[in-house]
Design a protein around this motif. Structure first.
Motif, mmCIF file in Angstrom:
data_model
loop_
_atom_site.group_PDB
_atom_site.id
_atom_site.type_symbol
_atom_site.label_atom_id
_atom_site.label_comp_id
_atom_site.label_asym_id
_atom_site.label_seq_id
_atom_site.Cartn_x
_atom_site.Cartn_y
_atom_site.Cartn_z
ATOM 1 N N ARG A 204 25.241 -37.148 144.101
ATOM 2 C CA ARG A 204 26.065 -37.076 145.310
ATOM 3 C C ARG A 204 25.595 -36.016 146.296
ATOM 4 O O ARG A 204 25.737 -36.180 147.507
ATOM 5 C CB ARG A 204 27.519 -36.805 144.906
ATOM 6 C CG ARG A 204 28.499 -36.855 146.060
ATOM 7 C CD ARG A 204 29.912 -36.649 145.558
ATOM 8 N NE ARG A 204 30.880 -36.695 146.644
ATOM 9 C CZ ARG A 204 32.178 -36.521 146.498
ATOM 10 N NH1 ARG A 204 32.672 -36.309 145.286
ATOM 11 N NH2 ARG A 204 32.978 -36.570 147.524
ATOM 12 N N SER A 205 25.002 -34.944 145.801
ATOM 13 C CA SER A 205 24.684 -33.811 146.664
ATOM 14 C C SER A 205 23.190 -33.561 146.858
ATOM 15 O O SER A 205 22.812 -32.577 147.491
ATOM 16 C CB SER A 205 25.329 -32.531 146.105
ATOM 17 O OG SER A 205 24.836 -32.263 144.806
ATOM 18 N N THR A 206 22.333 -34.442 146.339
ATOM 19 C CA THR A 206 20.891 -34.147 146.371
ATOM 20 C C THR A 206 20.049 -35.347 146.803
ATOM 21 O O THR A 206 20.194 -36.444 146.276
ATOM 22 C CB THR A 206 20.395 -33.682 144.981
ATOM 23 O OG1 THR A 206 21.222 -32.620 144.510
ATOM 24 C CG2 THR A 206 18.959 -33.205 145.051
ATOM 25 N N LEU A 207 19.138 -35.087 147.751
ATOM 26 C CA LEU A 207 18.073 -36.021 148.120
ATOM 27 C C LEU A 207 16.752 -35.399 147.699
ATOM 28 O O LEU A 207 16.558 -34.195 147.850
ATOM 29 C CB LEU A 207 18.037 -36.255 149.634
ATOM 30 C CG LEU A 207 19.185 -36.985 150.305
ATOM 31 C CD1 LEU A 207 19.001 -36.922 151.832
ATOM 32 C CD2 LEU A 207 19.239 -38.431 149.858
ATOM 33 N N ILE A 208 15.834 -36.205 147.185
ATOM 34 C CA ILE A 208 14.510 -35.685 146.855
ATOM 35 C C ILE A 208 13.448 -36.453 147.628
ATOM 36 O O ILE A 208 13.622 -37.622 147.963
ATOM 37 C CB ILE A 208 14.211 -35.763 145.344
ATOM 38 C CG1 ILE A 208 14.221 -37.219 144.855
ATOM 39 C CG2 ILE A 208 15.191 -34.911 144.550
ATOM 40 C CD1 ILE A 208 13.742 -37.365 143.418
ATOM 41 N N LEU A 224 18.105 -38.777 134.652
ATOM 42 C CA LEU A 224 16.688 -38.433 134.784
ATOM 43 C C LEU A 224 16.569 -37.014 135.322
ATOM 44 O O LEU A 224 17.420 -36.550 136.085
ATOM 45 C CB LEU A 224 15.981 -39.405 135.735
ATOM 46 C CG LEU A 224 15.927 -40.870 135.296
ATOM 47 C CD1 LEU A 224 15.345 -41.729 136.422
ATOM 48 C CD2 LEU A 224 15.095 -41.035 134.037
ATOM 49 N N ILE A 225 15.507 -36.341 134.934
ATOM 50 C CA ILE A 225 15.237 -34.991 135.427
ATOM 51 C C ILE A 225 13.931 -35.033 136.216
ATOM 52 O O ILE A 225 12.892 -35.473 135.704
ATOM 53 C CB ILE A 225 15.119 -33.981 134.275
ATOM 54 C CG1 ILE A 225 16.433 -33.926 133.492
ATOM 55 C CG2 ILE A 225 14.751 -32.592 134.810
ATOM 56 C CD1 ILE A 225 16.333 -33.141 132.202
ATOM 57 N N LEU A 236 15.533 -31.021 138.936
ATOM 58 C CA LEU A 236 16.752 -31.596 139.502
ATOM 59 C C LEU A 236 17.195 -32.784 138.667
ATOM 60 O O LEU A 236 16.395 -33.667 138.366
ATOM 61 C CB LEU A 236 16.514 -32.037 140.952
ATOM 62 C CG LEU A 236 16.047 -30.939 141.918
ATOM 63 C CD1 LEU A 236 15.601 -31.554 143.238
ATOM 64 C CD2 LEU A 236 17.160 -29.925 142.148
ATOM 65 N N SER A 237 18.466 -32.811 138.301
ATOM 66 C CA SER A 237 18.984 -33.880 137.439
ATOM 67 C C SER A 237 19.732 -34.930 138.256
ATOM 68 O O SER A 237 20.485 -34.593 139.178
ATOM 69 C CB SER A 237 19.926 -33.300 136.387
ATOM 70 O OG SER A 237 19.237 -32.426 135.532
ATOM 71 N N SER A 238 19.524 -36.178 137.883
ATOM 72 C CA SER A 238 20.289 -37.252 138.507
ATOM 73 C C SER A 238 21.661 -37.326 137.846
ATOM 74 O O SER A 238 21.879 -36.792 136.756
ATOM 75 C CB SER A 238 19.560 -38.588 138.351
ATOM 76 O OG SER A 238 19.622 -39.027 137.000
ATOM 77 N N SER A 239 22.580 -38.013 138.493
ATOM 78 C CA SER A 239 23.870 -38.292 137.872
ATOM 79 C C SER A 239 23.789 -39.630 137.163
ATOM 80 O O SER A 239 22.893 -40.447 137.421
ATOM 81 C CB SER A 239 24.971 -38.321 138.939
ATOM 82 O OG SER A 239 24.748 -39.384 139.850
ATOM 83 N N ARG A 240 24.722 -39.882 136.257
ATOM 84 C CA ARG A 240 24.743 -41.162 135.544
ATOM 85 C C ARG A 240 24.923 -42.314 136.523
ATOM 86 O O ARG A 240 24.355 -43.391 136.342
ATOM 87 C CB ARG A 240 25.877 -41.175 134.526
ATOM 88 C CG ARG A 240 25.672 -40.214 133.360
ATOM 89 C CD ARG A 240 26.834 -40.261 132.399
ATOM 90 N NE ARG A 240 27.010 -41.583 131.827
ATOM 91 C CZ ARG A 240 28.028 -41.933 131.040
ATOM 92 N NH1 ARG A 240 28.962 -41.026 130.752
ATOM 93 N NH2 ARG A 240 28.126 -43.138 130.547
ATOM 94 N N ARG A 241 25.683 -42.067 137.579
ATOM 95 C CA ARG A 241 25.950 -43.111 138.572
ATOM 96 C C ARG A 241 24.662 -43.640 139.193
ATOM 97 O O ARG A 241 24.538 -44.820 139.468
ATOM 98 C CB ARG A 241 26.870 -42.548 139.653
ATOM 99 C CG ARG A 241 27.105 -43.479 140.825
ATOM 100 C CD ARG A 241 27.925 -42.813 141.893
ATOM 101 N NE ARG A 241 28.032 -43.613 143.086
ATOM 102 C CZ ARG A 241 28.548 -43.195 144.233
ATOM 103 N NH1 ARG A 241 29.032 -41.971 144.321
ATOM 104 N NH2 ARG A 241 28.589 -43.987 145.281
ATOM 105 N N TYR A 242 23.693 -42.748 139.433
ATOM 106 C CA TYR A 242 22.448 -43.155 140.098
ATOM 107 C C TYR A 242 21.335 -43.475 139.106
ATOM 108 O O TYR A 242 20.255 -43.915 139.511
ATOM 109 C CB TYR A 242 21.979 -42.041 141.041
ATOM 110 C CG TYR A 242 22.818 -41.908 142.290
ATOM 111 C CD1 TYR A 242 22.496 -42.593 143.446
ATOM 112 C CD2 TYR A 242 23.950 -41.092 142.305
ATOM 113 C CE1 TYR A 242 23.264 -42.474 144.594
ATOM 114 C CE2 TYR A 242 24.726 -40.956 143.443
ATOM 115 C CZ TYR A 242 24.376 -41.653 144.581
ATOM 116 O OH TYR A 242 25.150 -41.537 145.712
ATOM 117 N N GLY A 243 21.599 -43.261 137.805
ATOM 118 C CA GLY A 243 20.555 -43.418 136.810
ATOM 119 C C GLY A 243 19.898 -44.789 136.800
ATOM 120 O O GLY A 243 18.667 -44.910 136.822
#
Length: 252
Positions: A204-208, A224-225, A236-243
């Motif tokens: 929710r709070s991170t773009l890479i 994912l990391i 940076l870790s992803s959330s389960r929602r975006y996994g």
């Protein structure tokens, strides 16, 4: 119908609002300016309170950008965008009833907008449905630089120098390859809509920036990391929602 359009101007730049108000004084027979708003949140309040027929709306604003603000309205008014989008995006709207003005707004171009609005007003034309509008406006801008204000200075940050973008509480930072972090007024969603497709959201709070990933590791519960190529080699870790979406994107 042939009456004045009750109008609100929504833009976080005071000079832009003042310029537009000055230009619109020539069209008092068509519109009546009933309010101003300084960001998307303020715009929502003013629209709910004043029930305008028309809004002149900036896109790149703090709190909610123009797209986010519109998505929260159940019964939106007509919209004329006033933005710094490139010409190719403007051309997509030349045939539509909702207009699209490039900033700084020029008097000659505004005159065409007002003629269109006057014609619609007299014929009681129906505005473009908001769902269609939002879909068509979801165009990635070929952004060459992002501006960052530091006191009296304005830095120009190139997207290719950004490793990732992260929100911390109410603040959003551009995190560059050299390890420096720059505070920006944009929202994460606003940056996602304007930056190239190399920038993807992992939570929710991170773009890479996918051009600057050195390694991807599997985390817990399908997360994912991402190990980045910045000076600090940030993880940076992803959330389960975006996994699931991310695994499909990277074909993992």
């Amino acid at each position: 119908m042939n009456r004045k359009l009750q109008t609100i101007i929504i833009d976080d730049e005071e000079l832009a609002r003042l310029r537009l108000i000055r230009l619109l004084k020539n069209y008092n027979d068509i519109i009546n300016i009933i309010g101003e708003a300084v960001n998307g949140e303020d715009g929502l309040k003013k629209i709910e309170e004043l029930k305008p027929d028309l809004i002149f709306l900036d896109i790149e604003m703090p709190v909610y950008n123009g797209f986010e603000m519109l998505s929260k309205l159940e019964d939106p008014p007509r919209v004329v965008f006033t933005t710094a989008y490139d010409q190719y995006a403007i051309k997509a709207f030349e045939e539509d009833s909702v207009d699209y003005l490039l900033k700084p707004v020029e008097a000659e171009r505004l005159e065409l907008t007002m003629k269109r609005l006057e014609k619609e007003n007299k014929s009681d034309a129906v505005s473009l449905p908001i769902e269609s509008l939002l879909k068509q406006l979801n165009i990635k801008k070929d952004t060459k630089t992002l501006t960052v204000k530091i006191g009296d200075r304005i830095l120009l940050i190139k997207p290719e120098n950004i490793a990732y973008i992260q929100a911390e509480d109410k603040y959003v930072f551009l995190c560059c390859l050299d390890g420096k972090k720059h505070l920006t007024d944009f929202t994460v969603s606003g940056l996602e809509s304007k930056l190239p497709d190399t920038f993807i959201r992992i939570n929710r709070s991170t773009l890479i920036n996918t051009d600057h990933i050195s390694e991807i590791r599997k985390g817990f519960n399908g997360t994912l990391i991402f190990v980045m190529k910045d000076k600090e080699a940030v993880k940076l870790s992803s959330s389960r929602r975006y996994g699931e979406v991310l695994r499909e994107h990277f074909e993992i």
